[in-house]
Enzyme design. Structure first.
Site, mmCIF file in Angstrom:
data_model
loop_
_atom_site.group_PDB
_atom_site.id
_atom_site.type_symbol
_atom_site.label_atom_id
_atom_site.label_comp_id
_atom_site.label_asym_id
_atom_site.label_seq_id
_atom_site.Cartn_x
_atom_site.Cartn_y
_atom_site.Cartn_z
ATOM 1 N N ASP A 91 -29.637 12.916 43.275
ATOM 2 C CA ASP A 91 -28.943 11.708 43.694
ATOM 3 C C ASP A 91 -27.871 12.125 44.702
ATOM 4 O OD1 ASP A 91 -27.586 9.352 43.938
ATOM 5 O OD2 ASP A 91 -27.075 9.148 41.826
ATOM 6 N N SER A 92 -27.646 11.310 45.706
ATOM 7 C CA SER A 92 -26.707 11.673 46.774
ATOM 8 C C SER A 92 -25.261 11.680 46.328
ATOM 9 C CB SER A 92 -26.843 10.684 47.929
ATOM 10 O OG SER A 92 -26.399 9.397 47.522
ATOM 11 N N GLY A 93 -24.964 11.023 45.202
ATOM 12 C CA GLY A 93 -23.576 10.870 44.776
ATOM 13 C C GLY A 93 -23.033 9.492 45.064
ATOM 14 N N GLY A 94 -23.855 8.638 45.686
ATOM 15 C CA GLY A 94 -23.399 7.298 46.025
ATOM 16 C C GLY A 94 -22.985 6.483 44.818
ATOM 17 N N PHE A 95 -23.745 6.591 43.725
ATOM 18 C CA PHE A 95 -23.412 5.807 42.536
ATOM 19 C C PHE A 95 -22.123 6.302 41.900
ATOM 20 C CE2 PHE A 95 -23.597 4.582 38.061
ATOM 21 C CZ PHE A 95 -23.823 3.222 38.186
ATOM 22 N N ASP A 145 -25.625 6.049 49.897
ATOM 23 C CA ASP A 145 -25.642 4.599 50.044
ATOM 24 C C ASP A 145 -24.367 3.998 49.474
ATOM 25 O OD1 ASP A 145 -26.393 5.316 47.412
ATOM 26 O OD2 ASP A 145 -27.314 3.366 47.084
ATOM 27 N N GLN A 192 -30.530 -1.880 49.212
ATOM 28 C CA GLN A 192 -29.338 -2.502 48.651
ATOM 29 C C GLN A 192 -29.406 -4.008 48.949
ATOM 30 O OE1 GLN A 192 -27.164 -1.440 46.571
ATOM 31 N NE2 GLN A 192 -27.559 0.753 46.574
ATOM 32 N N GLY A 219 -28.797 -0.618 43.546
ATOM 33 C CA GLY A 219 -27.967 -1.791 43.323
ATOM 34 C C GLY A 219 -28.296 -2.571 42.077
ATOM 35 N N ASP A 269 -35.237 7.031 36.079
ATOM 36 C CA ASP A 269 -34.352 8.035 35.482
ATOM 37 C C ASP A 269 -33.249 7.325 34.721
ATOM 38 O OD1 ASP A 269 -31.394 8.433 36.821
ATOM 39 O OD2 ASP A 269 -32.783 7.435 38.183
ATOM 40 N N CYS A 307 -44.956 9.885 15.918
ATOM 41 C CA CYS A 307 -44.551 10.779 17.003
ATOM 42 C C CYS A 307 -45.136 12.172 16.784
ATOM 43 C CB CYS A 307 -43.030 10.852 17.074
ATOM 44 S SG CYS A 307 -42.413 11.965 18.369
ATOM 45 N N CYS A 309 -43.941 15.006 18.226
ATOM 46 C CA CYS A 309 -43.023 16.065 18.638
ATOM 47 C C CYS A 309 -42.711 17.008 17.482
ATOM 48 C CB CYS A 309 -41.740 15.483 19.231
ATOM 49 S SG CYS A 309 -40.501 14.918 18.034
ATOM 50 N N CYS A 312 -40.205 15.684 14.734
ATOM 51 C CA CYS A 312 -40.787 14.826 13.700
ATOM 52 C C CYS A 312 -41.709 15.618 12.781
ATOM 53 C CB CYS A 312 -41.541 13.669 14.344
ATOM 54 S SG CYS A 312 -40.432 12.453 15.112
ATOM 55 N N HIS A 338 -36.349 14.849 20.767
ATOM 56 C CA HIS A 338 -37.232 13.767 20.309
ATOM 57 C C HIS A 338 -37.232 12.593 21.279
ATOM 58 C CE1 HIS A 338 -39.003 10.574 17.882
ATOM 59 N NE2 HIS A 338 -37.949 9.845 18.216
#
Length: 376
Positions: A91-95, A145, A192, A219, A269, A307, A309, A312, A338
């Site tokens: 991520d660019s860091g915009g958020f 952004d 956006q 956004g 994500d 599950c 995994c 579990c 999990h």
């Protein structure tokens, strides 16, 4: 980067595909675990490989502040630094700049912000965001952004969109220079426009015209009601080209993900899976449960009997509750493992359902049992 669509569901816009990236192929739809600081919290690289992940996310803003570009550069890039030989999206860091509204000032030139760590001042431009991600050697990097908040006025949204457009063109110039010098990572543009349909349409066209290898829908998940999220996500997705991967940023619960897949979204994500695991909240086919509840004291069954995994297979709800109540680190490790296994398994089953042309049936069956509220 190459993106090949493998199958389309006949009853909706869901599709399966394969992303060919520098560090191997990724099947889509795909969920990316978030390793903000270069680590998916409470899990090792071997854990992530064991679950089956080929693409994780890290954050440019946080890695830029700590440990810093120079450390990662001397390590030979982020993959070497974190012992991960598969793909990384950054991520660019915009958020983060958006979320630190009290500590930043945004102009057309860039974002001036104060570090949340030590108060130091920094100036992040779209060019610098690309350069940092080149140093990280990101397989996919995001443009810088400007995300406007839920409830913003039209004027604020227009200003943010104008700045995002300017930053995209400048990002493209710097990214193309890096590619010409041997960088192999791809750049994604970001839609956006806040929650104004005409601004969203304008922004989508800007992204299409820029011809970046992929496009993200930004956004969203900024405080809006779920109905508004679904409406805006679906209306934006239909504007985007079929042949490019589509990425909705910041969603991680099964209901949101399955709805997005139905509308042709390929990538997701969210930090929630591991964050909730550290807080004793784990996912089941009947919805999340809280391990700290008294009812788990004598419950020697697994988190989820369906599950597959290793958590579990080997640990009971009673034991995990004990670990949580005694603040043992192992609880965070097992619960996070999990949760990520659960969501990765959900993606695999969704892909299988799409390939068989029965995604809507699968989604209906899954959500008929699953509830975010009933077990909390």
């Amino acid at each position: 980067m190459k993106f090949n669509i493998i199958n389309r569901d006949v009853s909706c816009k869901a599709r399966t595909g394969i992303l060919q990236l520098t560090h191997g192929e990724v099947k889509t739809p795909v969920f990316m675990p978030v390793g903000t600081n270069g680590t998916v919290k409470a899990l090792t690289s071997d854990d992530l490989k064991e679950i089956g992940f080929n693409l994780i996310l890290s954050n440019t803003y946080h890695l830029y502040l700590r440990p810093g570009e120079e450390v990662i550069k001397k390590a030979g890039g982020l993959h070497n630094f974190i012992n991960w030989d598969r793909n990384i999206l950054t991520d660019s860091g915009g958020f983060q700049v958006f979320s630190l509204s009290a500590l930043r000032k945004i102009t057309n030139e860039g974002a001036s912000f104060q570090s949340h760590i030590d108060g130091s001042r920094h100036f992040l431009t779209p060019e610098k965001a690309v350069d940092i991600q080149v140093t990280l050697n990101s397989d996919i990097q995001m443009q810088l952004d400007y995300c406007s908040a839920w409830g913003s006025s039209r004027k604020e949204a227009e200003n943010a969109l104008d700045i995002t457009e300017n930053w995209l063109y400048r990002s493209l110039v710097t990214w193309n220079e890096a590619v010409n010098n041997g960088y192999k990572g791809s750049l994604f543009s970001i839609v956006q426009g806040n929650f104004f349909p005409d601004l969203r349409k304008k922004s989508a066209q800007i992204c299409i015209d820029s011809d970046t290898p992929g496009i993200a829908i930004g956004g969203l998940s900024v405080g809006e009601p779920s109905e508004q999220f679904y409406e805006t996500m679906a209306a934006t997705a239909v504007l985007l080209p079929e042949e490019k991967p589509r990425y909705v940023m910041g969603i991680g619960t099964p209901d949101y993900i399955l709805n997005a897949i139905e509308h042709g979204i390929d990538m997701f994500d969210c930090v929630s899976l591991t964050r909730e695991g550290r807080n004793g909240r784990v996912y089941t086919h009947n919805g999340p449960i809280s391990l700290k509840k008294t009812e788990n004291t004598y419950d020697f069954s697994p988190i989820d009997k369906e599950c597959g995994c290793k958590v579990c297979a080997g640990y009971s709800r009673a034991y995990l509750r004990h670990l949580f109540k005694t603040k043992e680190i192992l609880c965070s490790m097992l619960a996070s493992y999990h949760n990520l296994y659960f969501i990765n398994d959900l993606m695999a089953k969704a892909r299988n359902a799409i390939d068989q042309g029965r995604f809507l049936e699968y989604k209906k069956d899954f959500l008929s049992r699953y509830s975010e509220e009933k077990n909390d």
